[in-house]
Design an enzyme around this catalytic site. Sequence first.
Site: not given
Ligand code: NG1
Ligand code: MG
Length: 547
Positions: A56, A177, A179, A230
């Site tokens: 993470e 939103g 995660g 992602d």
């Molecule tokens: P989320 O918030 O789940 O979309 C974000 C980042 C990832 C990664 C994770 C933490 C975006 C699109 N994605 O994920 O690249 O850094 O947080 O591991 O912001």
């Molecule tokens: Mg995202």
Amino acid sequence: MASVPVVSRLEEIYTEDAVPAQTKRWQHLLAEFEQRYGKPADFVARSPGRVNVIGEHIDYSLYSVLPMAITGDCIIAVGVGGAHERSADQSERSEDAKDAKDWTVDIANVLPKFATHSFAFARDDPVAIDASVHEWTNYFKSGLRGALAMLREKGVVGGAHGPRSLQVVLDGTVPVGGGLSSSAAFTSCAALAVLVANDAAHKDAIDKTALTELAIVSERSVGVNSGGMDQSASVFSERGAALFVSFSPALTARPVFFPAAATPETELCFVIAQSFVAADKFVTGPVNYNLRVVECTLAAAYLNAVLNPPTTRLPSDKAPLGISLRGFHETYFALQEKNDPANTSLPRSQKDQLRALLALVDKHLPQEEGYTREEVAAVLNVTVDLLNQQYMSQFPVRAERFKLRQRAQHVFGEAARVLEFMDVLEGAKDSGGANSANAGETLGETLGALLNATQDSCRDLYECSCPELDELCAIARRAGSYGSRLTGAGWGGCSVHLVPANKVDAVKAAWEAEYYSKRQPALTAEQRAAAVVVSRPGSGSAVFVGS
Ligand code: NG1
Ligand code: MG
């Protein structure tokens, strides 16, 4: 080169047992398209959300991560061309063709709460996105913008070949939103739709790496300075496997299978639980996500300045701000090796190097309270203005102090945990899998301990958890989860739990009694039903051309 699959049967995308429900949803999407635009869709593009198993907040420091795709996804029905589209000939002949906004996108969502939009763009237009307005179609625009840039570069669009006008209808089942990366699902899917629409003759030759890289860069135009986990998970995943994604020296992704359990009761399941705490990176980016990206980048620059010879410049790499902790890592050990080739005590394996880096952080970044801009600028030998301009102008952040020590400790520690997790999994396979019930338990416990350590690090060092996520994890562990942690960016959203199949019901019941009914009494029945999902690794992006 691996290409995005072009399929004509939904079974190729979903598991057998998911197909009936999905068929209905796809039929609904196609009917909605036809009703709205008076013609059938030409194709459907699809990209899933993901859950991150481990790794993470290290993707933007270019360390490897282990996500997997979920069944929830974004599907976009696409019609190409249409009344608005000016012909290529006209566009070439006309004087002002370059700037005339002759191409249009009509975009609708099957959910009426997302308002329908139309926008026009010119042949050489980069497609404007106002990141300050949080608008659902921005994600489509970001994919469009990235895909058109790539098509122009390849010469597919340009000159006599104008881009295509599009009509699209979208349906998304990844909670927003939460995660689970609805954003990357949407961006990758939009980019894929635009690539197929503009180069239909080569729709079966869309390179997964190229699509992923363009989706990563595209998503940054929406205002979050994200890493590439992602989009990689969304594009590359294969059904039944998690995905080991590496960013350095180049983007690669390989499927990772979990060893089969001895009995169905001991099968290891990934359970995803929503906290229902909304973490909106657009509002809070300057004090959380984008700030962490800056802190990691500053930590890399700082360590480089104090540990490498004064003239050493970190290699510019694909990290969001151009240099990364990984870049520092590689540079540091390469220089050590060069200066003292006979030194046999230099750590060679990634894991040993990461351990050595943790010791260096402890010594050279001692300030628990963080570092001011002035302190960092002095060490980097630049003015505060230059520091601000270099690292904080494109994606603004708000902070008095930058916690370089804790962020670097998290990143190096987490990168090592990912490698450890992979070693445990691969070791289990070599020794014949989790074949006895006891071996399964030990494997679950060992992997679970790593997930728990990740949660501690996210909470204490990276400060990206929240009381609700901590509570969901604590409840799950008491009820039989081997390991529990937040997943995705954190500060709310989802958590992921490694649970043996025979404990899943107990864990669910404990959450209901101790969390959902107490902390979230106002949830609708629908929200409650979607709060907890047992997730099987799903397949990645695909183009559907069936009837
Ligand atoms: P989320 O918030 O789940 O979309 C974000 C980042 C990832 C990664 C994770 C933490 C975006 C699109 N994605 O994920 O690249 O850094 O947080 O591991 O912001
Ligand atoms: Mg995202």
